[in-house]
Design a protein around this motif. Structure first.
Motif, PDB file in Angstrom:
ATOM      1  N   SER A 324       0.832  -1.211   0.000  1.00 43.63           N
ATOM      2  CA  SER A 324       0.000   0.000   0.000  1.00 43.63           C
ATOM      3  C   SER A 324       0.865   1.259   0.000  1.00 43.63           C
ATOM      4  CB  SER A 324      -0.954  -0.007   1.199  1.00 43.63           C
ATOM      5  OG  SER A 324      -0.231  -0.019   2.414  1.00 43.63           O
ATOM      6  N   GLU A 332      -1.253   5.185  -7.343  1.00 43.61           N
ATOM      7  CA  GLU A 332      -2.219   4.194  -7.835  1.00 43.61           C
ATOM      8  C   GLU A 332      -3.432   4.167  -6.911  1.00 43.61           C
ATOM      9  OE1 GLU A 332      -0.306   0.425  -8.451  1.00 43.61           O
ATOM     10  OE2 GLU A 332       1.505   1.364  -9.269  1.00 43.61           O
ATOM     11  N   ASP A 334      -6.729   3.623  -7.235  1.00 43.06           N
ATOM     12  CA  ASP A 334      -7.673   2.500  -7.270  1.00 43.06           C
ATOM     13  C   ASP A 334      -7.079   1.250  -6.633  1.00 43.06           C
ATOM     14  OD1 ASP A 334      -9.682   3.975  -8.507  1.00 43.06           O
ATOM     15  OD2 ASP A 334      -8.974   3.495 -10.529  1.00 43.06           O
ATOM     16  N   ALA A 335      -5.799   0.987  -6.919  1.00 41.67           N
ATOM     17  CA  ALA A 335      -5.149  -0.210  -6.368  1.00 41.67           C
ATOM     18  C   ALA A 335      -5.019  -0.104  -4.848  1.00 41.67           C
ATOM     19  CB  ALA A 335      -3.778  -0.409  -7.011  1.00 41.67           C
ATOM     20  N   TYR A 337      -6.940   1.681  -2.841  1.00 47.34           N
ATOM     21  CA  TYR A 337      -8.278   1.569  -2.279  1.00 47.34           C
ATOM     22  C   TYR A 337      -8.732   0.113  -2.232  1.00 47.34           C
ATOM     23  CZ  TYR A 337     -13.262   2.432  -1.554  1.00 47.34           C
ATOM     24  OH  TYR A 337     -14.526   2.437  -1.043  1.00 47.34           O
ATOM     25  N   HIS A 338      -8.481  -0.626  -3.293  1.00 41.78           N
ATOM     26  CA  HIS A 338      -8.873  -2.042  -3.335  1.00 41.78           C
ATOM     27  C   HIS A 338      -8.148  -2.828  -2.253  1.00 41.78           C
ATOM     28  CE1 HIS A 338     -10.074  -5.948  -4.911  1.00 41.78           C
ATOM     29  NE2 HIS A 338      -8.790  -6.306  -4.915  1.00 41.78           N
ATOM     30  N   LEU A 339      -6.858  -2.571  -2.073  1.00 41.80           N
ATOM     31  CA  LEU A 339      -6.090  -3.287  -1.056  1.00 41.80           C
ATOM     32  C   LEU A 339      -6.590  -2.955   0.348  1.00 41.80           C
ATOM     33  CD1 LEU A 339      -3.743  -5.170  -0.387  1.00 41.80           C
ATOM     34  CD2 LEU A 339      -2.213  -3.197  -0.451  1.00 41.80           C
ATOM     35  N   CYS A 341      -9.576  -2.048   1.172  1.00 41.30           N
ATOM     36  CA  CYS A 341     -10.870  -2.727   1.347  1.00 41.30           C
ATOM     37  C   CYS A 341     -10.662  -4.203   1.665  1.00 41.30           C
ATOM     38  CB  CYS A 341     -11.715  -2.587   0.084  1.00 41.30           C
ATOM     39  SG  CYS A 341     -12.348  -0.919  -0.222  1.00 41.30           S
ATOM     40  N   THR A 342      -9.736  -4.831   0.945  1.00 41.68           N
ATOM     41  CA  THR A 342      -9.457  -6.260   1.151  1.00 41.68           C
ATOM     42  C   THR A 342      -8.957  -6.533   2.553  1.00 41.68           C
ATOM     43  OG1 THR A 342      -8.906  -6.507  -1.201  1.00 41.68           O
ATOM     44  CG2 THR A 342      -8.127  -8.220   0.299  1.00 41.68           C
ATOM     45  N   GLU A 348     -17.214  -2.648   4.499  1.00 41.02           N
ATOM     46  CA  GLU A 348     -18.072  -2.861   3.327  1.00 41.02           C
ATOM     47  C   GLU A 348     -19.213  -1.854   3.243  1.00 41.02           C
ATOM     48  OE1 GLU A 348     -19.428  -6.849   3.129  1.00 41.02           O
ATOM     49  OE2 GLU A 348     -17.428  -7.743   3.095  1.00 41.02           O
ATOM     50  N   ASP A 351     -18.506   3.748   1.487  1.00 40.38           N
ATOM     51  CA  ASP A 351     -18.134   3.980   0.093  1.00 40.38           C
ATOM     52  C   ASP A 351     -17.320   5.265   0.024  1.00 40.38           C
ATOM     53  OD1 ASP A 351     -17.951   3.719  -2.633  1.00 40.38           O
ATOM     54  OD2 ASP A 351     -19.869   4.712  -3.029  1.00 40.38           O
ATOM     55  N   PRO A 354     -11.522   6.738  -4.134  1.00 42.98           N
ATOM     56  CA  PRO A 354     -10.115   6.331  -4.095  1.00 42.98           C
ATOM     57  C   PRO A 354      -9.144   7.510  -4.097  1.00 42.98           C
ATOM     58  CG  PRO A 354     -11.333   4.910  -5.569  1.00 42.98           C
ATOM     59  CD  PRO A 354     -12.272   5.997  -5.165  1.00 42.98           C
TER      60      PRO A 354
END
Length: 456
Positions: A324, A332, A334-335, A337-339, A341-342, A348, A351, A354
């Motif tokens: 991260s 990055e 979006d990447a 933000y996705h990490l 969230c994971t 969840e 919202d 990013p």
């Protein structure tokens, strides 16, 4: 009988007086506002008066109050200078010393744990403690084989005092919040409570310290004293001399402060990679600057003490931290933000944008953007103010982010270490340490097959 204020009435009365004092000052502050003084000036005065009372009471107690004071003291860099200055000396004192328990109590513990002939184990034993902390005090001695040793003796009743103090402190954690802008005190107290049983267990501490001592035995930069003997309430380790980090902070040369900062960062990130353990109590009282580094007698090494609180990380620091950070530096959004969230940093039900998350993170990781970075109290205060101002987007976004339990201690240790670096005013090549020790920060090289697949 120890002079540790263990009677519930005594300890509770001291701590219970704190919120009453806070409430009285709030009323005083309201009166000042009514007669026309600005909210900012009144707020600063309230903060200063509250801090003065808090650290006066904490300094008189051991147990959980002392432990909380030590944990809080590393964040003083976040306070405005006119507030932090007057009681910085009191914070340093919390990090280094507390009133000792009587000699007869020390001898009684040693006789009970090491045997009535405990004196035969030592060629010399100094009754006057060399240091005193939250749950025990340290005596200097010479072991029967001639080694200089540190003898750590636990205060009788330390466990009960720790829990009693922390329970009392947690009841008015909300009132302590304004002391450190942007920091939620309640989770800090909850985490200290969770670590009580571990810190009281000298067998666990001995295992953690010996693992570090063996791993760093031939290290040119870091010194960890080996364990000599351990039993309930007593831990004997090799003695190390050196300049306490609190003295380096107050009186050290620029060279000493920079070297101490670099080695502190190196130890923070290399320890989990090398031992699977994270030293989780990084206040200045637990570090020494020792002469004789790799560049010769005029160079310095870092001595590390007190392994009573560690985070067990068998695989080292979690790879998502490095990933991260790297992706944030690369922009990055979006990447990242996705990490997050994971890993559970974004629930969840939430919202977020990013790009907004990236804007929130970038100032925090500023020290990793450059080859070397000078940590200052001013920088720390600006970061604290940025996330503490209810009017700022950073404050609103920070409230929406979540800290998963697995990252809680890592987060506090990192913040505490940054606080110490700011106290030192050290110029540190942080990126160098991240590249060397933090999993995921440097992307793994792809195989030819993986490169072909990525291009396709």
């Amino acid at each position: 009988m120890s002079d540790l204020p263990r009677k519930a009435v005594t300890r509770t009365a001291k701590l219970a007086a704190l919120p009453l004092g806070f409430a009285g000052r709030a009323t005083w502050g309201l009166g000042k506002r009514i007669v026309g003084e600005s909210a900012e000036i009144v707020g600063r005065e309230l903060q200063q008066r509250t801090a003065e009372q808090l650290f006066k009471v904490l300094g008189e107690l051991k147990g959980g109050a002392m432990k909380f004071g030590q944990a809080l003291s590393v964040f003083e860099s976040a306070l405005p200078e006119e507030v932090a200055g007057p009681y910085r000396a009191a914070l340093t004192k919390l990090q280094e010393a507390a009133p000792p328990m009587p000699t007869r109590t020390v001898h009684a513990v040693l006789a009970e744990r090491l045997g009535e002939d405990w004196h035969d184990l030592f060629l010399e034993f100094e009754d006057k403690p060399a240091a005193a902390a939250s749950i025990g005090q340290v005596h200097r001695g010479v072991w029967h084989d001639g080694r200089e040793v540190a003898v750590k003796v636990q205060y009788p009743g330390a466990g009960e005092a720790l829990l009693s103090d922390l329970n009392q402190l947690s009841r008015f954690a909300r009132l302590l919040g304004p002391l450190i802008p942007g920091m939620d005190v309640k989770p800090l107290i909850a985490e200290l409570k969770d670590r009580v049983s571990e810190e009281l267990d000298y067998a666990l501490e001995a295992q953690a310290q010996q693992a570090h001592a063996e791993e760093f035995a031939d290290d040119p930069d870091v010194v960890v004293p080996a364990v000599v003997q351990q039993c309930d309430q007593v831990l004997v380790t090799e003695w190390i001399d050196g300049i306490p980090l609190s003295e380096v902070i107050s009186d050290g040369t620029e060279e000493q402060r920079n070297r101490a900062g670099q080695l502190l960062a190196r130890f923070l990130f290399s320890g989990p990679a090398r031992t699977g353990l994270l030293h989780a109590d990084p206040h200045p009282g637990n570090f020494r600057l020792l002469p004789g580094g790799p560049e010769g007698p005029d160079d310095w090494r870092l001595g590390v003490l007190d392994f009573g609180t560690v985070d067990r990380l068998p695989g080292g620091l979690p790879t998502p931290i490095g990933e991260s950070l790297r992706m944030t530096l690369d922009g990055e959004a979006d990447a990242v933000y996705h990490l997050l969230c994971t890993e559970g940093f974004v629930k969840e039900s939430i919202d977020l944008e990013p790009d907004a998350v990236l804007d929130y993170l970038l100032p925090i990781i500023e020290p990793a953007q450059v080859d070397e970075f000078t940590f200052t109290r001013g920088w720390m205060r600006s970061q604290a103010a940025r996330v503490a101002d209810p009017r700022s987007p950073a404050y609103q976004l920070g409230k929406q982010l979540n800290l998963p339990p697995a990252y809680l201690l890592i987060h506090r240790v990192t913040l505490s270490t940054i606080g110490v670096l700011c106290q030192l005013g050290a110029t540190v090549r942080l990126r160098e340490e991240l590249e060397e020790w933090l999993p995921g920060f440097v992307p793994e090289e792809m195989t030819d097959e993986e490169e072909s697949a990525a291009e396709a």
